[in-house]
Design an enzyme around this catalytic site. Structure first.
Site, mmCIF file in Angstrom:
data_model
loop_
_atom_site.group_PDB
_atom_site.id
_atom_site.type_symbol
_atom_site.label_atom_id
_atom_site.label_comp_id
_atom_site.label_asym_id
_atom_site.label_seq_id
_atom_site.Cartn_x
_atom_site.Cartn_y
_atom_site.Cartn_z
ATOM 1 N N ASP A 194 4.927 -13.247 8.020
ATOM 2 C CA ASP A 194 4.654 -13.521 6.618
ATOM 3 C C ASP A 194 4.240 -14.973 6.441
ATOM 4 O O ASP A 194 4.709 -15.667 5.544
ATOM 5 C CB ASP A 194 5.911 -13.224 5.790
ATOM 6 N N CYS B 26 -5.617 6.628 -9.398
ATOM 7 C CA CYS B 26 -4.288 6.188 -9.840
ATOM 8 C C CYS B 26 -4.296 4.717 -10.244
ATOM 9 O O CYS B 26 -4.836 3.866 -9.533
ATOM 10 C CB CYS B 26 -3.269 6.413 -8.723
ATOM 11 N N CYS C 54 0.370 1.273 -10.725
ATOM 12 C CA CYS C 54 0.866 -0.082 -10.472
ATOM 13 C C CYS C 54 0.396 -1.047 -11.559
ATOM 14 O O CYS C 54 1.152 -1.925 -12.000
ATOM 15 C CB CYS C 54 0.446 -0.569 -9.090
ATOM 16 N N CYS D 87 4.850 3.470 -7.597
ATOM 17 C CA CYS D 87 3.730 3.933 -6.788
ATOM 18 C C CYS D 87 4.081 5.289 -6.186
ATOM 19 O O CYS D 87 5.107 5.419 -5.499
ATOM 20 C CB CYS D 87 3.431 2.930 -5.671
ATOM 21 N N LEU E 100 5.316 -7.080 7.178
ATOM 22 C CA LEU E 100 4.292 -7.165 8.209
ATOM 23 C C LEU E 100 4.503 -8.435 9.025
ATOM 24 O O LEU E 100 4.863 -9.481 8.488
ATOM 25 C CB LEU E 100 2.894 -7.188 7.589
#
Length: 397
Positions: free
Chosen positions: A174, A233, A236, A290, A209
């Site tokens: 990160d 969609c 979010c 989500c 990640l």
């Protein structure tokens, strides 16, 4: 939150893990078959180390440069100057770490082990609806994920070295100069969602990640197209409390609750305080709602289990922590880096919102008492937010 081209994860820092630069390395003689076999073993070792998925990408991120520059030019990074400090090196792994040929991208799921995949999102939503609850992002309730990922990626590097001899690498967890989502997408781990986070068909987005930049020409995995499975969609965008997802695939950090509660060092803009509700460290709304996160997976590791009641504490309970208690209890936590002053700032906003929502004097009294106890705090930043919070009594919700 996890890092992306559009918005970096909370706690983004330049990684300090060592690089093993090697001349005339033994692995230079590996043929295509040996490299393919090594790639397979790396993925197996990754699973053994607790990673949910390992993918391998090349270093070409030219397609991401224009979007990154436009985001920076628009000022969407707020006062996170480190986002611009490295220029386009962020999108050029071989310039950031000379000699890099491939990026090993790793996914680590972070829902606590005892999470019920069928009910956790509803439980989080219920907690967010309680004005007195202190809502901390799920990822930050346990051990500092930087330490967990860094250690596991280093172990992966050690296994590779034991297999092929010394090789050049660098660990990133990160870290600021790395386009983690773009690399993970190239590595076939997932695709960028409209909230800018990486999404996986079998794991949603509740994962971290990390990367190993390596000088080994491993075979690469097939990448996924951006937004391939989001379709029409817009959930979010619709649920973001501050409207920070200004368009699909772009977050304006200056509006984002994660940025405001973690990265931003000054006063939280008054126009955004009421919208923050009881979110005191990060914000999970774009992930909670989500549809793909019905597939989110509990972690196989114990590191991400909640500590210090961060999954159950009230705003007043956490606001009462002294600085020494804050430092002691959050030792080994990603939260500790914001410091006690910003911790109190965030909690004061939550208490003000709770005070505004309180239905009667029985509910208002403990909130008012908690805030009044900090009204003369040495920090002007804390005093300002406490004064604002106390002024919310009697204001219409």
């Amino acid at each position: 939150m996890k890092a992306s081209v559009i918005f970096p994860a909370p706690a983004a820092q330049v990684e300090t893990s060592s690089t093993s630069g090697v001349a005339d390395a033994p692995h230079a003689s590996l043929d295509a078959a040996a490299l393919a076999a090594l790639a397979t073993r790396i993925k197996t070792w990754g699973r053994e180390l607790g990673f949910g998925r390992i993918g391998i990408a090349d270093t070409d991120l030219e397609h991401a440069e224009a979007g990154l520059q436009a985001w920076l030019d628009a000022g969407c990074h707020g006062d996170m100057d480190y986002m611009a400090n490295h220029g386009m090196k962020r999108a050029r792994p071989a310039e950031l770490v000379p000699g890099t040929l491939r990026v090993i991208s790793a996914r680590m799921d972070y829902l606590p082990q005892d999470t019920d995949p069928a009910t956790w999102r509803a439980q989080e939503d219920v907690r967010q609806q309680d004005p007195n609850a202190a809502v901390v992002s799920v990822y930050a309730r346990g051990r500092d994920y930087h330490k967990v990922l860094r250690s596991r990626l280093q172990q992966l590097a050690d296994r590779i070295s034991a297999e092929i001899g010394p090789f050049g690498y660098r660990v990133f967890t990160d870290s600021a100069p790395v386009l983690e989502v773009a690399l993970a997408q190239k590595a076939g781990i997932g695709w960028r969602g409209k909230h800018t986070l990486l999404l996986s068909r079998d794991a949603g987005s509740m994962f971290f990640l990390g990367e190993l930049f390596v000088d080994v020409p491993l075979p690469v995995d097939v990448s996924l197209d951006a937004g391939e499975f989001c379709g029409q969609c817009r959930r979010c965008q619709e649920v973001c409390p501050t409207g920070a997802i200004v368009s699909p695939y772009r977050v304006d950090a200056r509006l984002c609750v994660s940025y405001l509660t973690i990265e931003h060092k000054g006063a939280i803009p008054e126009a955004l305080r009421a919208k923050m509700g009881n979110r005191v460290y990060g914000c999970d709304d774009c992930q909670l709602f989500c549809p793909w996160n019905k597939f989110a997976r509990p972690s196989p590791l114990t590191d991400f289990a909640p500590r210090n009641r961060l999954d159950a504490a009230s705003l007043a309970e956490l606001f009462a922590w002294t600085e020494s208690e804050f430092l002691e209890r959050l030792s080994g936590s990603a939260i500790r880096r914001i410091g006690h002053e910003r911790w109190l700032r965030n909690l004061a906003v939550g208490l003000g919102n709770a005070l505004r929502a309180a239905a009667d004097e029985t509910a208002r009294a403990p909130l008012r008492a908690a805030l009044t106890a900090r009204a003369d705090h040495p920090s002007a930043l804390v005093r300002e937010h406490v004064a604002w919070a106390l002024a919310q009594e009697g204001v219409s919700p």
